[in-house]
Design a protein around this motif. Structure first.
Motif, PDB file in Angstrom:
ATOM      1  N   LYS A  89      -6.663   8.204 -72.829  1.00  0.00           N
ATOM      2  CA  LYS A  89      -7.051   9.320 -71.963  1.00  0.00           C
ATOM      3  C   LYS A  89      -5.889   9.845 -71.137  1.00  0.00           C
ATOM      4  O   LYS A  89      -5.986  10.930 -70.541  1.00  0.00           O
ATOM      5  CB  LYS A  89      -8.193   8.892 -71.039  1.00  0.00           C
ATOM      6  N   ILE A  90      -4.795   9.086 -71.057  1.00  0.00           N
ATOM      7  CA  ILE A  90      -3.680   9.535 -70.214  1.00  0.00           C
ATOM      8  C   ILE A  90      -2.371   9.726 -70.975  1.00  0.00           C
ATOM      9  O   ILE A  90      -1.428  10.290 -70.443  1.00  0.00           O
ATOM     10  CB  ILE A  90      -3.450   8.569 -69.029  1.00  0.00           C
ATOM     11  N   ILE A  91      -2.296   9.256 -72.221  1.00  0.00           N
ATOM     12  CA  ILE A  91      -1.082   9.466 -73.011  1.00  0.00           C
ATOM     13  C   ILE A  91      -1.191  10.800 -73.738  1.00  0.00           C
ATOM     14  O   ILE A  91      -2.150  11.048 -74.463  1.00  0.00           O
ATOM     15  CB  ILE A  91      -0.877   8.321 -74.024  1.00  0.00           C
ATOM     16  N   ASP A  92      -0.200  11.654 -73.538  1.00  0.00           N
ATOM     17  CA  ASP A  92      -0.175  12.972 -74.169  1.00  0.00           C
ATOM     18  C   ASP A  92       1.167  13.128 -74.886  1.00  0.00           C
ATOM     19  O   ASP A  92       2.194  13.380 -74.277  1.00  0.00           O
ATOM     20  CB  ASP A  92      -0.349  14.067 -73.108  1.00  0.00           C
ATOM     21  N   ALA A 144       0.843  20.099 -66.571  1.00  0.00           N
ATOM     22  CA  ALA A 144       0.668  19.957 -68.019  1.00  0.00           C
ATOM     23  C   ALA A 144      -0.293  20.986 -68.594  1.00  0.00           C
ATOM     24  O   ALA A 144      -0.091  21.494 -69.699  1.00  0.00           O
ATOM     25  CB  ALA A 144       0.167  18.545 -68.342  1.00  0.00           C
ATOM     26  N   SER A 145      -1.328  21.315 -67.841  1.00  0.00           N
ATOM     27  CA  SER A 145      -2.366  22.199 -68.383  1.00  0.00           C
ATOM     28  C   SER A 145      -2.098  23.680 -68.135  1.00  0.00           C
ATOM     29  O   SER A 145      -2.548  24.530 -68.916  1.00  0.00           O
ATOM     30  CB  SER A 145      -3.727  21.822 -67.786  1.00  0.00           C
ATOM     31  N   THR A 146      -1.366  24.007 -67.093  1.00  0.00           N
ATOM     32  CA  THR A 146      -1.161  25.428 -66.762  1.00  0.00           C
ATOM     33  C   THR A 146       0.245  25.933 -67.086  1.00  0.00           C
ATOM     34  O   THR A 146       0.458  27.148 -67.113  1.00  0.00           O
ATOM     35  CB  THR A 146      -1.435  25.693 -65.271  1.00  0.00           C
ATOM     36  N   ARG A 147       1.186  25.021 -67.350  1.00  0.00           N
ATOM     37  CA  ARG A 147       2.567  25.440 -67.622  1.00  0.00           C
ATOM     38  C   ARG A 147       3.107  24.701 -68.844  1.00  0.00           C
ATOM     39  O   ARG A 147       4.181  24.110 -68.825  1.00  0.00           O
ATOM     40  CB  ARG A 147       3.443  25.193 -66.395  1.00  0.00           C
ATOM     41  N   LYS A 148       2.326  24.750 -69.898  1.00  0.00           N
ATOM     42  CA  LYS A 148       2.649  24.000 -71.115  1.00  0.00           C
ATOM     43  C   LYS A 148       4.040  24.342 -71.650  1.00  0.00           C
ATOM     44  O   LYS A 148       4.825  23.454 -72.009  1.00  0.00           O
ATOM     45  CB  LYS A 148       1.595  24.304 -72.186  1.00  0.00           C
ATOM     46  N   ASP A 149       4.378  25.621 -71.685  1.00  0.00           N
ATOM     47  CA  ASP A 149       5.674  26.032 -72.222  1.00  0.00           C
ATOM     48  C   ASP A 149       6.818  25.449 -71.409  1.00  0.00           C
ATOM     49  O   ASP A 149       7.817  24.986 -71.962  1.00  0.00           O
ATOM     50  CB  ASP A 149       5.775  27.558 -72.242  1.00  0.00           C
ATOM     51  N   VAL A 150       6.681  25.453 -70.097  1.00  0.00           N
ATOM     52  CA  VAL A 150       7.715  24.893 -69.232  1.00  0.00           C
ATOM     53  C   VAL A 150       7.815  23.381 -69.472  1.00  0.00           C
ATOM     54  O   VAL A 150       8.912  22.816 -69.522  1.00  0.00           O
ATOM     55  CB  VAL A 150       7.424  25.175 -67.747  1.00  0.00           C
ATOM     56  N   GLY A 180      -0.414  13.287 -58.743  1.00  0.00           N
ATOM     57  CA  GLY A 180      -1.807  13.490 -59.134  1.00  0.00           C
ATOM     58  C   GLY A 180      -2.448  14.695 -58.488  1.00  0.00           C
ATOM     59  O   GLY A 180      -3.335  15.326 -59.074  1.00  0.00           O
ATOM     60  N   THR A 181      -1.999  15.046 -57.284  1.00  0.00           N
ATOM     61  CA  THR A 181      -2.564  16.206 -56.582  1.00  0.00           C
ATOM     62  C   THR A 181      -1.783  17.485 -56.863  1.00  0.00           C
ATOM     63  O   THR A 181      -2.143  18.541 -56.354  1.00  0.00           O
ATOM     64  CB  THR A 181      -2.586  15.953 -55.068  1.00  0.00           C
ATOM     65  N   GLY A 182      -0.710  17.380 -57.662  1.00  0.00           N
ATOM     66  CA  GLY A 182       0.053  18.571 -58.016  1.00  0.00           C
ATOM     67  C   GLY A 182       1.087  18.989 -56.989  1.00  0.00           C
ATOM     68  O   GLY A 182       1.684  20.062 -57.114  1.00  0.00           O
ATOM     69  N   GLN A 183       1.362  18.143 -55.984  1.00  0.00           N
ATOM     70  CA  GLN A 183       2.419  18.456 -55.021  1.00  0.00           C
ATOM     71  C   GLN A 183       3.790  18.392 -55.686  1.00  0.00           C
ATOM     72  O   GLN A 183       4.717  19.089 -55.282  1.00  0.00           O
ATOM     73  CB  GLN A 183       2.365  17.493 -53.833  1.00  0.00           C
ATOM     74  N   ILE A 184       3.917  17.508 -56.680  1.00  0.00           N
ATOM     75  CA  ILE A 184       5.086  17.503 -57.548  1.00  0.00           C
ATOM     76  C   ILE A 184       4.594  17.619 -58.986  1.00  0.00           C
ATOM     77  O   ILE A 184       3.427  17.345 -59.281  1.00  0.00           O
ATOM     78  CB  ILE A 184       5.950  16.244 -57.361  1.00  0.00           C
ATOM     79  N   ASP A 185       5.488  18.046 -59.874  1.00  0.00           N
ATOM     80  CA  ASP A 185       5.098  18.296 -61.264  1.00  0.00           C
ATOM     81  C   ASP A 185       5.437  17.137 -62.194  1.00  0.00           C
ATOM     82  O   ASP A 185       4.726  16.888 -63.169  1.00  0.00           O
ATOM     83  CB  ASP A 185       5.814  19.554 -61.780  1.00  0.00           C
ATOM     84  N   ASP A 237      -9.632  10.128 -59.748  1.00  0.00           N
ATOM     85  CA  ASP A 237      -9.319  11.553 -59.923  1.00  0.00           C
ATOM     86  C   ASP A 237      -7.884  11.914 -59.544  1.00  0.00           C
ATOM     87  O   ASP A 237      -7.596  13.044 -59.150  1.00  0.00           O
ATOM     88  CB  ASP A 237     -10.295  12.436 -59.129  1.00  0.00           C
ATOM     89  N   ILE A 238      -6.966  10.963 -59.657  1.00  0.00           N
ATOM     90  CA  ILE A 238      -5.539  11.279 -59.575  1.00  0.00           C
ATOM     91  C   ILE A 238      -5.119  11.641 -60.993  1.00  0.00           C
ATOM     92  O   ILE A 238      -4.930  10.774 -61.845  1.00  0.00           O
ATOM     93  CB  ILE A 238      -4.727  10.078 -59.049  1.00  0.00           C
ATOM     94  N   ALA A 239      -4.999  12.929 -61.271  1.00  0.00           N
ATOM     95  CA  ALA A 239      -4.856  13.407 -62.647  1.00  0.00           C
ATOM     96  C   ALA A 239      -3.390  13.426 -63.084  1.00  0.00           C
ATOM     97  O   ALA A 239      -2.572  14.176 -62.555  1.00  0.00           O
ATOM     98  CB  ALA A 239      -5.450  14.806 -62.770  1.00  0.00           C
ATOM     99  N   ILE A 240      -3.067  12.588 -64.076  1.00  0.00           N
ATOM    100  CA  ILE A 240      -1.694  12.386 -64.533  1.00  0.00           C
ATOM    101  C   ILE A 240      -1.689  12.233 -66.052  1.00  0.00           C
ATOM    102  O   ILE A 240      -2.632  11.698 -66.634  1.00  0.00           O
ATOM    103  CB  ILE A 240      -1.101  11.116 -63.894  1.00  0.00           C
ATOM    104  N   ARG A 241      -0.611  12.688 -66.680  1.00  0.00           N
ATOM    105  CA  ARG A 241      -0.421  12.432 -68.108  1.00  0.00           C
ATOM    106  C   ARG A 241       0.914  11.729 -68.339  1.00  0.00           C
ATOM    107  O   ARG A 241       1.939  12.124 -67.774  1.00  0.00           O
ATOM    108  CB  ARG A 241      -0.432  13.736 -68.908  1.00  0.00           C
TER     109      ARG A 241
END
Length: 348
Positions: free
Chosen positions: A326-329, A231-237, A76-81, A98-102
């Motif tokens: 809100k969390i399923i993508d 998910a939001s900044t490295r969509k292609d990856v 959620g904090t982006g320490q792992i992807d 605010d632990i942001a996950i998809r």
């Protein structure tokens, strides 16, 4: 002189090839992946061993956690992807904080005919005092944790027999402790999963009363998750990761025999890869256990997640307004399938 020039040219070409090869590796996109000791990680092992991540220009960097729950905060904090996890009341509450996950793909599900998960009744009760789910009324049943997907699964089992969740006495025991609880008669039944289920049955500690697929078909138990930042900044990856993952799912599934074990076509290679890249070194156990189906196209069962969420909400286990939509993508899997094509002919 010509021979010397040719040797020099060969040396230069060799060095250039090495440089270019190294450059490709250096240029790979590093993806930080959280892993746990779970059958759900076998697909990652296959993707790694078959070279699918490498083909997609991805270099996974693995971090081991002793439980999926402990990977949620770093995810959620982006320490792992990327990490595997399971829908639970705790997951929804973490996202509320605010632990942001998809949730992006299936990791563990219960398709009809795949009995890797189910209700096991004590040996001395099976066939006499307990012959059906209805006979569990008033009895003590162990599940892995409060607010887990297994709790919703137990609710579905009770509903299938015309009972309510409150009609049984629920206790919470980690999967590794459930066999001992049956042996000591501390509980009457458990909801067990592989790799604990088959050894439990082989040791005559209990009898499989009802596989989960018989009362909750296509239950979504585990999911592949991306951090919001990834998910939001490295969509292609992320799409390339999903492609490699789906290709591995298909190899994994194709190696299944008729009972959901790794004894089908190509299973020797898949078993070897799992043993090489995971902590699982017991080939006999690996081939004997039943494995999760995993949707052949990687799609998650949103209806199952919605059903579990509603149960958690009704039990007062979820605080706040985070809902499954809100969390399923699904976009990463759907983009990957535009290139891979769908292999799905029927659910599961």
């Amino acid at each position: 002189m010509t021979e010397k020039v040719n040797r020099t040219s060969l040396l230069v070409c060799s060095l250039l090839m090495i440089f270019l090869s190294a450059g490709a590796a250096w240029g790979a996109d590093v993806v930080k992946v959280g892993t746990v000791a779970s059958t759900g990680e076998f697909i990652l092992n296959v993707a790694q061993g078959k070279g699918y991540f490498e083909e997609e220009g991805i270099e996974p960097a693995y971090t081991f956690f002793d439980s999926a729950a402990k990977a949620i905060a770093p995810l959620g904090t982006g320490q792992i992807d990327v990490a595997g996890g399971a829908v639970s009341a705790g997951l929804f509450n973490a996202i509320e904080r605010d632990i942001a996950i998809r949730i992006i793909a299936d990791r563990t599900s219960v398709a009809p005919g795949f009995g890797f998960h189910g209700i096991v009744v004590r040996k001395d009760l099976a066939g006499t005092e307990v012959t059906s789910i209805a006979d569990l009324k008033g009895r003590k049943i162990a599940i892995v944790a409060r607010g887990s997907s297994t709790e919703s699964i137990l609710n579905e089992a009770m509903k299938s027999a015309g009972l309510a969740y409150r009609d049984v006495e629920v206790v919470y025991l980690p999967f590794p402790q459930q066999a001992a609880a049956l042996a000591s008669k501390a509980v009457d039944a458990v909801i067990a999963t592989e790799p604990y289920l088959t050894p439990m049955l082989n040791q005559n500690l209990g009898v499989l009363l009802a596989p989960t697929d018989t009362y909750y078909p296509n239950a979504q138990i585990g999911e592949l998750m991306f951090s919001e930042n990834f998910a939001s900044t490295r969509k292609d990856v992320g799409v390339r990761f999903a492609k490699a993952y789906i290709r591995a799912i298909r190899d994994f599934r194709s190696a299944f025999g008729p009972e959901g074990r790794l004894d089908g076509p190509g299973s020797d290679e898949i078993v070897a890869l799992i043993m090489k890249y995971s902590g699982t070194k017991d080939e006999k156990l690996l081939r004997s256990i039943k494995l999760p189906a995993v949707n052949i196209d990687g799609r998650v069962n949103s209806e199952s997640i919605q059903k579990d969420w509603q149960f958690f909400k009704d039990q007062g286990l979820i605080k706040g307004g985070v809902t499954p939509d809100k969390i399923i993508d699904n976009s990463f899997v759907e983009e990957a399938l535009k290139e891979l094509g769908s292999a799905q002919k029927n659910p599961g």
